[in-house]
Scaffold this motif. Structure first.
Motif, mmCIF file in Angstrom:
data_model
loop_
_atom_site.group_PDB
_atom_site.id
_atom_site.type_symbol
_atom_site.label_atom_id
_atom_site.label_comp_id
_atom_site.label_asym_id
_atom_site.label_seq_id
_atom_site.Cartn_x
_atom_site.Cartn_y
_atom_site.Cartn_z
ATOM 1 N N THR A 75 -10.301 -6.937 2.003
ATOM 2 C CA THR A 75 -9.875 -6.970 3.405
ATOM 3 C C THR A 75 -8.513 -6.319 3.543
ATOM 4 O OG1 THR A 75 -11.175 -8.957 3.874
ATOM 5 C CG2 THR A 75 -9.331 -8.481 5.358
ATOM 6 N N ASP A 76 -7.595 -6.645 2.638
ATOM 7 C CA ASP A 76 -6.263 -6.037 2.672
ATOM 8 C C ASP A 76 -6.350 -4.531 2.448
ATOM 9 O OD1 ASP A 76 -3.313 -6.400 2.779
ATOM 10 O OD2 ASP A 76 -3.450 -5.625 0.725
ATOM 11 N N LEU A 77 -7.168 -4.130 1.483
ATOM 12 C CA LEU A 77 -7.353 -2.708 1.212
ATOM 13 C C LEU A 77 -7.897 -1.996 2.450
ATOM 14 C CD1 LEU A 77 -7.189 -0.768 -1.302
ATOM 15 C CD2 LEU A 77 -9.637 -1.192 -1.559
ATOM 16 N N TYR A 78 -8.882 -2.586 3.080
ATOM 17 C CA TYR A 78 -9.519 -2.017 4.264
ATOM 18 C C TYR A 78 -8.546 -1.968 5.449
ATOM 19 C CZ TYR A 78 -13.028 -1.385 7.951
ATOM 20 O OH TYR A 78 -13.746 -0.936 9.019
ATOM 21 N N ASP A 79 -7.819 -3.057 5.667
ATOM 22 C CA ASP A 79 -6.904 -3.136 6.814
ATOM 23 C C ASP A 79 -5.732 -2.170 6.691
ATOM 24 O OD1 ASP A 79 -8.493 -5.056 7.975
ATOM 25 O OD2 ASP A 79 -7.209 -6.751 7.402
ATOM 26 N N HIS A 80 -5.401 -1.774 5.469
ATOM 27 C CA HIS A 80 -4.249 -0.892 5.250
ATOM 28 C C HIS A 80 -4.682 0.481 4.724
ATOM 29 C CE1 HIS A 80 -2.482 -4.954 5.240
ATOM 30 N NE2 HIS A 80 -1.552 -4.340 5.934
ATOM 31 N N ARG A 81 -5.917 0.869 4.994
ATOM 32 C CA ARG A 81 -6.404 2.155 4.494
ATOM 33 C C ARG A 81 -5.669 3.293 5.190
ATOM 34 N NH1 ARG A 81 -10.155 0.057 7.986
ATOM 35 N NH2 ARG A 81 -11.237 1.468 9.400
ATOM 36 N N ASP A 82 -5.514 4.375 4.428
ATOM 37 C CA ASP A 82 -4.856 5.561 4.957
ATOM 38 C C ASP A 82 -5.737 6.777 4.684
ATOM 39 O OD1 ASP A 82 -4.575 6.063 2.244
ATOM 40 O OD2 ASP A 82 -2.431 5.676 2.203
ATOM 41 N N ALA A 83 -5.178 7.943 4.781
ATOM 42 C CA ALA A 83 -5.962 9.169 4.602
ATOM 43 C C ALA A 83 -6.516 9.309 3.186
ATOM 44 C CB ALA A 83 -5.106 10.383 4.951
ATOM 45 N N ASP A 84 -5.911 8.628 2.214
ATOM 46 C CA ASP A 84 -6.366 8.709 0.824
ATOM 47 C C ASP A 84 -7.400 7.638 0.477
ATOM 48 O OD1 ASP A 84 -4.633 10.830 0.364
ATOM 49 O OD2 ASP A 84 -2.996 9.505 -0.220
ATOM 50 N N TYR A 85 -7.767 6.844 1.430
ATOM 51 C CA TYR A 85 -8.719 5.753 1.192
ATOM 52 C C TYR A 85 -10.065 6.325 0.783
ATOM 53 C CZ TYR A 85 -11.529 1.590 2.315
ATOM 54 O OH TYR A 85 -12.385 0.523 2.266
ATOM 55 N N VAL A 86 -10.601 5.842 -0.347
ATOM 56 C CA VAL A 86 -11.857 6.385 -0.852
ATOM 57 C C VAL A 86 -12.962 5.351 -0.902
ATOM 58 C CG1 VAL A 86 -10.864 8.352 -2.063
ATOM 59 C CG2 VAL A 86 -11.034 6.145 -3.228
ATOM 60 N N ASN A 87 -12.787 4.237 -0.263
ATOM 61 C CA ASN A 87 -13.854 3.291 0.010
ATOM 62 C C ASN A 87 -14.572 2.811 -1.235
ATOM 63 O OD1 ASN A 87 -16.468 2.379 1.535
ATOM 64 N ND2 ASN A 87 -14.941 2.719 3.100
ATOM 65 N N GLY A 88 -15.819 3.212 -1.410
ATOM 66 C CA GLY A 88 -16.614 2.744 -2.544
ATOM 67 C C GLY A 88 -16.000 3.116 -3.879
ATOM 68 N N ARG A 89 -15.374 4.273 -3.952
ATOM 69 C CA ARG A 89 -14.718 4.686 -5.199
ATOM 70 C C ARG A 89 -13.563 3.749 -5.528
ATOM 71 N NH1 ARG A 89 -12.495 10.193 -4.706
ATOM 72 N NH2 ARG A 89 -14.508 10.500 -3.724
ATOM 73 N N ASP A 90 -12.898 3.227 -4.505
ATOM 74 C CA ASP A 90 -11.839 2.246 -4.760
ATOM 75 C C ASP A 90 -12.400 1.020 -5.470
ATOM 76 O OD1 ASP A 90 -9.624 3.610 -3.773
ATOM 77 O OD2 ASP A 90 -9.900 2.851 -1.736
ATOM 78 N N VAL A 91 -13.606 0.620 -5.110
ATOM 79 C CA VAL A 91 -14.237 -0.536 -5.767
ATOM 80 C C VAL A 91 -14.480 -0.212 -7.234
ATOM 81 C CG1 VAL A 91 -16.228 -2.076 -5.822
ATOM 82 C CG2 VAL A 91 -15.331 -1.289 -3.627
ATOM 83 N N ARG A 92 -15.052 0.970 -7.495
ATOM 84 C CA ARG A 92 -15.325 1.346 -8.884
ATOM 85 C C ARG A 92 -14.036 1.407 -9.699
ATOM 86 N NH1 ARG A 92 -16.789 6.867 -9.155
ATOM 87 N NH2 ARG A 92 -14.617 7.161 -9.677
ATOM 88 N N ASN A 93 -12.993 1.999 -9.141
ATOM 89 C CA ASN A 93 -11.725 2.095 -9.857
ATOM 90 C C ASN A 93 -11.143 0.712 -10.139
ATOM 91 O OD1 ASN A 93 -11.895 4.884 -9.868
ATOM 92 N ND2 ASN A 93 -10.621 5.127 -8.050
ATOM 93 N N TYR A 94 -11.213 -0.155 -9.156
ATOM 94 C CA TYR A 94 -10.720 -1.524 -9.343
ATOM 95 C C TYR A 94 -11.561 -2.243 -10.395
ATOM 96 C CZ TYR A 94 -9.275 -6.297 -8.151
ATOM 97 O OH TYR A 94 -8.812 -7.586 -8.196
ATOM 98 N N PHE A 95 -12.866 -2.084 -10.328
ATOM 99 C CA PHE A 95 -13.756 -2.712 -11.303
ATOM 100 C C PHE A 95 -13.399 -2.261 -12.723
ATOM 101 C CE2 PHE A 95 -17.675 -2.768 -13.839
ATOM 102 C CZ PHE A 95 -17.977 -4.123 -13.768
#
Length: 136
Positions: A75-95
């Motif tokens: 939720t925090d990631l989504y609420d503060h997304r910017d032009a570099d936000y990569v959505n599903g890839r962010d999940v994979r990177n975090y995982f």
């Protein structure tokens, strides 16, 4: 593309503003790329579900405390997304970071773990992964 238009398709994908810039960069592109599909960003709940799927794919379990934490994190990631936000890839990177922090936690005690303990992702793995930096 034009000579073989019935034999293949060309798909390009990217962020909306950058794709508009790309299509506008050459007058011939606009007439050749005339169908568009726009995908909305995943919701925080969907991001958490993707993380769960990553876990299931590696036969890993999440401790009970992880569910709420993951939803808050995404939720925090989504609420503060910017032009570099990569959505599903962010999940994979975090995982991937979570897997590394989990390995660091487990490595000193591998010989004393049960199978369930080995499969478990703990809250501390999630928290440490937020601060984890990959060294290139």
């Amino acid at each position: 593309m034009e000579d073989h238009r019935d034999d293949f398709i060309v798909i390009v994908a990217g962020y909306p503003d950058l794709m508009k810039e790309f299509i506008s960069s050459n007058p011939g592109l606009k007439s050749r790329f005339n169908q568009y599909i726009n995908f909305e960003d995943y919701t925080p709940e969907q991001l958490r579900d993707i993380f769960r799927l990553q876990c299931a794919g590696q036969d890993l379990l999440l401790s009970d405390e992880c569910e709420d934490y993951l939803l808050d994190y995404f939720t925090d990631l989504y609420d503060h997304r910017d032009a570099d936000y990569v959505n599903g890839r962010d999940v994979r990177n975090y995982f991937e970071k979570v897997i590394r922090t989990r390995a660091n936690r487990l490595s000193p005690v591998l010989d004393r773990l049960t199978v369930e303990q080995f499969r478990m992702i703990e809250l501390e793995d999630l928290k440490k992964a937020e601060k984890f930096i990959f060294l290139e």
